[in-house]
Each structure stands twice: as C-alpha cells, then as structure tokens.
Design a protein around this motif. Sequence first.
Motif, mmCIF file in Angstrom:
data_model
loop_
_atom_site.group_PDB
_atom_site.id
_atom_site.type_symbol
_atom_site.label_atom_id
_atom_site.label_comp_id
_atom_site.label_asym_id
_atom_site.label_seq_id
_atom_site.Cartn_x
_atom_site.Cartn_y
_atom_site.Cartn_z
ATOM 1 N N PRO A 156 0.810 -1.233 0.000
ATOM 2 C CA PRO A 156 0.000 0.000 0.000
ATOM 3 C C PRO A 156 0.837 1.274 0.000
ATOM 4 O O PRO A 156 0.443 2.276 -0.601
ATOM 5 N N VAL A 157 1.999 1.230 0.650
ATOM 6 C CA VAL A 157 2.880 2.407 0.666
ATOM 7 C C VAL A 157 3.452 2.642 -0.736
ATOM 8 O O VAL A 157 3.491 3.777 -1.222
ATOM 9 N N VAL A 158 3.894 1.565 -1.392
ATOM 10 C CA VAL A 158 4.423 1.686 -2.751
ATOM 11 C C VAL A 158 3.355 2.239 -3.687
ATOM 12 O O VAL A 158 3.613 3.145 -4.494
ATOM 13 N N GLU A 159 2.136 1.719 -3.572
ATOM 14 C CA GLU A 159 1.056 2.177 -4.442
ATOM 15 C C GLU A 159 0.738 3.651 -4.181
ATOM 16 O O GLU A 159 0.506 4.411 -5.139
ATOM 17 N N ARG A 160 0.727 4.061 -2.934
ATOM 18 C CA ARG A 160 0.429 5.460 -2.622
ATOM 19 C C ARG A 160 1.520 6.379 -3.169
ATOM 20 O O ARG A 160 1.229 7.423 -3.762
ATOM 21 N N LEU A 161 2.768 6.002 -2.985
ATOM 22 C CA LEU A 161 3.870 6.814 -3.495
ATOM 23 C C LEU A 161 3.845 6.904 -5.017
ATOM 24 O O LEU A 161 4.156 7.946 -5.600
ATOM 25 N N SER A 162 3.472 5.825 -5.675
ATOM 26 C CA SER A 162 3.528 5.781 -7.136
ATOM 27 C C SER A 162 2.563 6.752 -7.801
ATOM 28 O O SER A 162 2.737 7.081 -8.980
ATOM 29 N N HIS A 163 1.568 7.227 -7.077
ATOM 30 C CA HIS A 163 0.546 8.068 -7.696
ATOM 31 C C HIS A 163 0.882 9.560 -7.693
ATOM 32 O O HIS A 163 0.062 10.375 -8.118
ATOM 33 N N THR A 164 2.077 9.913 -7.220
ATOM 34 C CA THR A 164 2.519 11.300 -7.336
ATOM 35 C C THR A 164 3.913 11.323 -7.970
ATOM 36 O O THR A 164 4.693 10.361 -7.817
ATOM 37 N N LEU A 171 10.903 6.534 -5.285
ATOM 38 C CA LEU A 171 11.022 5.114 -5.578
ATOM 39 C C LEU A 171 12.041 4.801 -6.675
ATOM 40 O O LEU A 171 12.685 3.748 -6.635
ATOM 41 N N THR A 172 12.203 5.687 -7.655
ATOM 42 C CA THR A 172 12.964 5.291 -8.849
ATOM 43 C C THR A 172 14.010 6.301 -9.321
ATOM 44 O O THR A 172 14.603 6.097 -10.392
ATOM 45 N N SER A 173 14.266 7.362 -8.575
ATOM 46 C CA SER A 173 15.201 8.378 -9.084
ATOM 47 C C SER A 173 16.639 7.870 -9.170
ATOM 48 O O SER A 173 17.465 8.494 -9.846
ATOM 49 N N THR A 174 16.948 6.763 -8.528
ATOM 50 C CA THR A 174 18.299 6.218 -8.640
ATOM 51 C C THR A 174 18.580 5.717 -10.052
ATOM 52 O O THR A 174 19.710 5.814 -10.548
ATOM 53 N N ILE A 175 17.548 5.196 -10.728
ATOM 54 C CA ILE A 175 17.780 4.608 -12.047
ATOM 55 C C ILE A 175 17.243 5.453 -13.194
ATOM 56 O O ILE A 175 17.655 5.262 -14.338
ATOM 57 N N TYR A 176 16.318 6.373 -12.907
ATOM 58 C CA TYR A 176 15.761 7.231 -13.955
ATOM 59 C C TYR A 176 16.136 8.680 -13.698
ATOM 60 O O TYR A 176 16.034 9.171 -12.567
ATOM 61 N N ALA A 177 16.515 9.378 -14.751
ATOM 62 C CA ALA A 177 16.743 10.819 -14.629
ATOM 63 C C ALA A 177 15.425 11.577 -14.577
ATOM 64 O O ALA A 177 15.362 12.685 -14.033
ATOM 65 N N HIS A 178 14.363 10.985 -15.136
ATOM 66 C CA HIS A 178 13.040 11.616 -15.160
ATOM 67 C C HIS A 178 12.000 10.636 -14.606
ATOM 68 O O HIS A 178 11.152 10.126 -15.347
ATOM 69 N N PRO A 179 12.059 10.355 -13.314
ATOM 70 C CA PRO A 179 11.167 9.338 -12.734
ATOM 71 C C PRO A 179 9.695 9.681 -12.848
ATOM 72 O O PRO A 179 8.846 8.793 -12.877
ATOM 73 N N GLY A 180 9.376 10.971 -12.929
ATOM 74 C CA GLY A 180 7.980 11.364 -13.036
ATOM 75 C C GLY A 180 7.317 10.904 -14.316
ATOM 76 O O GLY A 180 6.085 10.859 -14.398
ATOM 77 N N ARG A 181 8.109 10.559 -15.335
ATOM 78 C CA ARG A 181 7.557 10.098 -16.611
ATOM 79 C C ARG A 181 7.097 8.641 -16.552
ATOM 80 O O ARG A 181 6.386 8.192 -17.446
ATOM 81 N N ARG A 182 7.551 7.897 -15.561
ATOM 82 C CA ARG A 182 7.170 6.494 -15.440
ATOM 83 C C ARG A 182 5.746 6.424 -14.896
ATOM 84 O O ARG A 182 5.373 7.163 -13.999
#
Length: 276
Positions: A156-164, A171-182
């Motif tokens: 539930p925490v992962v799902e909540r974070l993923s929606h903003t 969650l993903t800025s370590t591997i993506y330069a533009h994590p908001g696009r995922r």
Amino acid sequence: MAATVSFPLPSAHGPRAVTVSYARRGHGEPLLLLHGIGHHRQAWDPVMDILATERDVIAVDLPGCGASPGLPDGLPYNLTTEVHALGALCEALGIEHPHVAGNSMGGLLALELGRAQLVRSVTALAPAGFWTPAERRYAFTVLAAMRRAARSMPLPVVERLSHTAAGRTVLTSTIYAHPGRRSPEAVVAETLALAQAEGFTESLRAGTSVRFTDDVAGLPVTVAWGTRDLVLVSRQGVRAKRFIPQARLIRLPGCGHVPMNDDPALVARVILDGSR
C-alpha cells in the motif's frame, strides 16, 4: 502477450530444466532485449513499439527475475550459466544469431554473447563490468540499498507513493533521470520485481569478480551511456571504448542508468542504428 519456453541446461547433477518468460512482437530481423539486475522485461516497454516496426523483438525476463522462475539447484547465477541459458533460449525459439541490446547487467550479458559470437550485433546501455573496484563497490552498495528498500515497503505504501511525481522520484530516481515520466503501474510493478527477484543476491555476489576486459571482434558494437547515470558513472564508457576500440561510444544526454524510459526515441534510434 507474454509466453514461456523451457529448455535443458547441463549441470554437475545432470540436465536441469530452465524456464524463461518473454514477450515478442514485431517483424524483421530478431532483436533480443536483456534487462538489468533485479529488473524485468517491462523495462523495455517504452521502446518496444518503436523497435517492433523494424525488428522481431524478444524481451526476456532473465532467470530469477520478473515472471521467470529461479534457476534450479546445480545452476549458479553467473555469466557462464546466463550466456548458456540465452543461447539455449534462442535455439528453443528458432532464432539464429539475433541482434542483442542490454542494459546494465543485461548489457554485460549482451557483450558476452557478442564475445561468444552468438549474435550479429551488440548494443550495450550502461553495461556492467567496466568498473574499478571502488566503482563496483559503490554500485553494489546502491543496488543493495534499493533492494532493501523495495523489500521493506508494504505494497500500500508503494502504491500510494507511485501516484505522485514526488513519490515516483522517491522510488525510482536512482535509475531514472526523469522518474515522473514512469507510470504509477510501472513503478509498482518494478518495485515488486526488485523485491521478489530470486536471483538478485546470488547474481550480485557473482558480480564481485567480474570485469570485462576483452575485445568483441567481428561484429558491430555500440556502447551508450546516460550523462546522468547514478549507478554506473558515465566515465566507464570511455574505459569500455579502450577495451573495445571499434565500438561506437554514444552519450545519452539527460538519461539515467535505465535510459529507455528517459528518452525512448533516442534509445530506440541508437539500438536500430546499431543493428543495421
């Protein structure tokens, strides 16, 4: 649509059946896509449709990753096993000498397939294996921390974070330069993939002794590196060029360690150009 294929691999205890999940689409010369450690084949989704206009694209879940079961007893998670498994996969699918593109650990595997003359061209995006000991320790520390975080967070925490956009950055800025696009769905799925990857720990352990210092002769090789890679720093691309002098070395401006999502059009063009 995903499919699975099984094939035998030799082990110290006799043949063992390995099962691999994959997605396949498009027409043309075959192109095998290999993801990084703890990731899954959906890492290639941003570029699949573009690549499929010119290639018969096969995106693979490596053993112990994504929807592919772990390796059976007697088969270690090392380069030799993985290369043998990918060769057997191609034989089972009726593919002879495909093009191959890989990212991170998948990039290292792509180069190993090229060194073994099992493919007709190689595109390696931020491939592992060109590190110094200090760079390897740093990368493995980052990857292990990502794995611990993925395993410790309730769904539930992962799902909540993923929606903003801010949450996807966490969650993903370590591997993506533009994590908001995922997309939120993709972020949840890859966080779960990292947490559940059966082969992660053994693959990471096997990687401690890995360095790629050979040439890949007789076929086209492209090495591409994101300028904002936070896992395998981009100066390793220059080192790769020294070991593989005939390789094209390409900068991916504004891209992170997994560049397919950061700039799909650029990455697809690099792969298609490298396989022409």
